[in-house]
Design a protein around this motif. Structure first.
Motif, PDB file in Angstrom:
ATOM      1  N   GLY A   1      37.353  48.957 -62.575  1.00 50.50           N
ATOM      2  CA  GLY A   1      37.400  49.256 -61.085  1.00 50.50           C
ATOM      3  C   GLY A   1      36.216  48.784 -60.516  1.00 50.50           C
ATOM      4  O   GLY A   1      35.766  49.315 -59.443  1.00 50.50           O
TER       5      GLY A   1
ATOM      6  N   GLN B   1      42.143  39.938 -55.275  1.00 48.38           N
ATOM      7  CA  GLN B   1      43.102  41.153 -55.081  1.00 48.38           C
ATOM      8  C   GLN B   1      42.386  42.430 -55.489  1.00 48.38           C
ATOM      9  O   GLN B   1      42.665  43.364 -55.190  1.00 48.38           O
ATOM     10  CB  GLN B   1      44.180  41.040 -55.831  1.00 48.38           C
ATOM     11  N   HIS B   2      41.351  42.294 -56.220  1.00 50.21           N
ATOM     12  CA  HIS B   2      40.706  43.413 -56.663  1.00 50.21           C
ATOM     13  C   HIS B   2      39.542  43.626 -56.251  1.00 50.21           C
ATOM     14  O   HIS B   2      38.489  44.230 -56.883  1.00 50.21           O
ATOM     15  CB  HIS B   2      40.668  43.473 -58.540  1.00 50.21           C
TER      16      HIS B   2
ATOM     17  N   THR C   1      43.247  36.256 -58.371  1.00 52.32           N
ATOM     18  CA  THR C   1      43.333  37.866 -59.030  1.00 52.32           C
ATOM     19  C   THR C   1      41.912  38.769 -58.825  1.00 52.32           C
ATOM     20  O   THR C   1      42.104  39.603 -58.300  1.00 52.32           O
ATOM     21  CB  THR C   1      43.394  37.622 -60.553  1.00 52.32           C
TER      22      THR C   1
ATOM     23  N   ILE D   1      37.859  44.354 -63.782  1.00 50.79           N
ATOM     24  CA  ILE D   1      38.906  44.704 -63.190  1.00 50.79           C
ATOM     25  C   ILE D   1      39.424  46.345 -63.670  1.00 50.79           C
ATOM     26  O   ILE D   1      39.527  47.220 -63.003  1.00 50.79           O
ATOM     27  CB  ILE D   1      40.257  43.974 -63.044  1.00 50.79           C
ATOM     28  N   GLU D   2      39.499  46.191 -65.106  1.00 53.84           N
ATOM     29  CA  GLU D   2      39.855  47.358 -65.907  1.00 53.84           C
ATOM     30  C   GLU D   2      38.725  48.641 -65.285  1.00 53.84           C
ATOM     31  O   GLU D   2      39.037  49.707 -65.497  1.00 53.84           O
ATOM     32  CB  GLU D   2      39.615  47.265 -67.250  1.00 53.84           C
TER      33      GLU D   2
ATOM     34  N   ARG E   1      33.977  46.433 -58.205  1.00 60.17           N
ATOM     35  CA  ARG E   1      34.093  45.590 -56.925  1.00 60.17           C
ATOM     36  C   ARG E   1      32.660  44.796 -56.760  1.00 60.17           C
ATOM     37  O   ARG E   1      31.798  45.465 -56.741  1.00 60.17           O
ATOM     38  CB  ARG E   1      34.729  46.376 -55.929  1.00 60.17           C
TER      39      ARG E   1
END
Ligand SMILES: [Zn+2]
Length: 497
Positions: free
Chosen positions: A245, A312-313, A309, A242-243, A247
């Motif tokens: 970015g 969401q990312h 979570t 997530i950090e 996906r």
């Protein structure tokens, strides 16, 4: 700029389109199938492959691989067939001379059974055939290893015979130098090339490393990878992804978009063989009530919040679940989080959970070779429940999407091995195991191609050309299909001599 229709990169002449399909010419440009015409009508291309009536299918995928471990396993000399210590030493000598390795590099063999040998392994025997080489031969059960004198020096062990057992063996193996990143990258590319030679155009790598970084490095070193790689996020690696970015599905920079971010992974339970797969019913003969039904290794409530979570990312989840209760809980988690995803293995599934895969949009990532290889353990540990073990026909009937994999190195990275196992439910001449769960060839291939059977205009050009139509060979021959060419992103990554 001339239109792509007039400058095809690749022309596949006289190929049959899909299973039982008509003979056509297929044009490929810029990584895409741009034309399918009656044979002979298409203009010549920059590069031509004559299919001689072979069958063209969408490329094969292995949806569950531990690639570095598989690549390392391929480097070991196979000693399974050796009948004596003298023969094993001779095999090591011959393979070493073929390997091109320098004398100082550790050279490893695997798979001998000295309990069946007429002679005893001894370090002097290895000294005679491989004088300077740190050679280590590891037994099939991993509980003993035969070291050459150079290998003993390397791990700083003094031993009268060089045949180390149990704790001595484990400790000495731990002291062996680890392969360098350079070496393992080379092995990984070699393993990827071997996969391409079997028609594989994509793998999902569930290695427990920082896979997106590792594969970006390999892509850079090799210039271009021979196959696509979905690089899964290792267990516990979600926050880091997530950090960054990352996906799920997004291309990893510097890889020609051949490497994409895979799903996050977590393990709900253990495995069948160690009786840690988490089940509704107890294992026979396990006394400890805390372990009688296996082990739950992931808290479900925590998993639901991780899934939310992740979603969401833009990240999806793959949940390892082998026992039926682990599968129930994993499905419950997907349901509670309101997201789809994947369950890896799904080896034992409750009747009432079968339709939930389709209802919740959860793909069943399964390894048909395990059904064939684990049948005896399953008969013992899941006795009276094996009618719903590896239940591929039931899952398909309930609308589930199956994706085949090997879990290499657990099984060989070979999609034909998986397809043959799913269709025949057996190997080695034994009667089929729960033949009612066997599935058809087209379904098995569909589970190996991401659900597609026929190449079409507009598809990305990930293709495999076979000498024969898999629906026209005997089922037992499916394991040895002849792959003429493999095309990844419009480029030839394998072509038979
Ligand atoms: Zn695995």
């Amino acid at each position: 700029m001339s239109g792509p229709a007039f400058s095809p990169d690749l022309l596949l002449r006289r190929v049959r389109r899909g299973l039982g399909g008509p003979e056509v010419d297929v044009r490929v440009a810029n990584g895409t199938v741009i034309g399918i015409e009656v044979t002979g009508a298409a203009p010549g291309g920059a590069e031509v492959i004559d299919g001689h009536g072979g069958t063209l299918l969408p490329g094969l995928r292995d949806a569950h691989v531990h690639l570095s471990q598989w690549a390392a396993a391929l480097q070991r000399v196979d000693l399974a067939a050796t009948g004596s210590a003298v023969e094993a030493a001779e095999v090591m000598r011959r393979k070493h001379s073929e390997s091109g390795l320098s004398a100082g590099q550790v050279f490893i063999g695997f798979g001998f059974r000295d309990g069946l040998w007429p002679d005893a392994p001894h370090k002097d025997l290895l000294q005679r055939v491989l004088p300077q080489v740190p050679a280590v031969l590891i037994s099939q059960d991993l509980h003993c290893a035969w070291f050459s004198p150079a290998a003993l020096r390397l791990v700083d062990v003094d031993h009268p015979t060089g045949l180390l057992r149990e704790a001595d063996c484990f400790e000495a193996l731990r002291r062996l130098p680890e392969a360098s990143a350079d070496e393992t990258d080379g092995w990984a590319i070699e393993a990827a090339n071997r996969a391409a030679a079997l028609g594989v155009t994509e793998i999902t790598d569930f290695e427990f490393t920082d896979s997106t970084v590792v594969w970006a490095r390999r892509a850079q070193r090799n210039g271009r990878l021979p196959i696509r790689v979905r690089a899964a996020i290792r267990p516990g690696g979600m926050a880091e992804a997530i950090e960054r970015g990352q996906r799920t599905g997004a291309p990893v920079p510097g890889t020609d978009a051949l490497v994409t971010v895979g799903p996050c992974k977590t393990l709900m339970d253990g495995s069948l063989n160690t009786r840690t797969a988490f089940c509704h019913d107890p294992y026979p003969g396990v006394v400890d009530p805390l372990e009688a039904r296996g082990l739950l290794t992931q808290d479900p409530d925590e998993l639901v919040s991780l899934m939310r979570t992740a979603a969401q990312h833009g990240l999806s989840f793959a949940v390892h679940a082998i026992g039926d209760l682990a599968n129930t809980l994993a499905l419950d988690c997907f349901q509670a989080a309101g997201v789809g995803g994947r369950i890896e293995h799904a080896q034992l599934v409750s009747e009432r959970d079968l339709p939930r895969f389709a209802e919740l949009g959860v793909i069943a990532g399964v390894q048909p070779s395990h059904a064939v290889e684990d049948r005896d353990v399953a008969d013992l540990q899941w006795n009276s429940r094996t009618d719903r073990a590896y239940p591929y026909a039931s899952l398909l009937a309930a609308g589930a999407t199956l994706e085949f994999g090997s879990d290499a190195p657990v099984s060989r990275l070979d999609p034909w091995n998986a397809i043959a196992a799913a269709v025949t439910r057996t190997s080695g001449g034994r009667p089929p195991w729960h033949g009612e769960q066997a599935i058809g060839v087209a379904d098995a291939i569909s589970a190996s191609t991401g659900g597609r059977l026929t190449p079409s205009v507009g598809d990305r050009a990930d293709l495999v050309l076979l000498a024969q139509d898999p629906t026209e060979v005997a089922a037992e021959d499916l394991a040895q299909m002849n792959v003429l060419a493999t095309i990844v992103d419009g480029r030839i990554s394998h072509r038979a001599e």
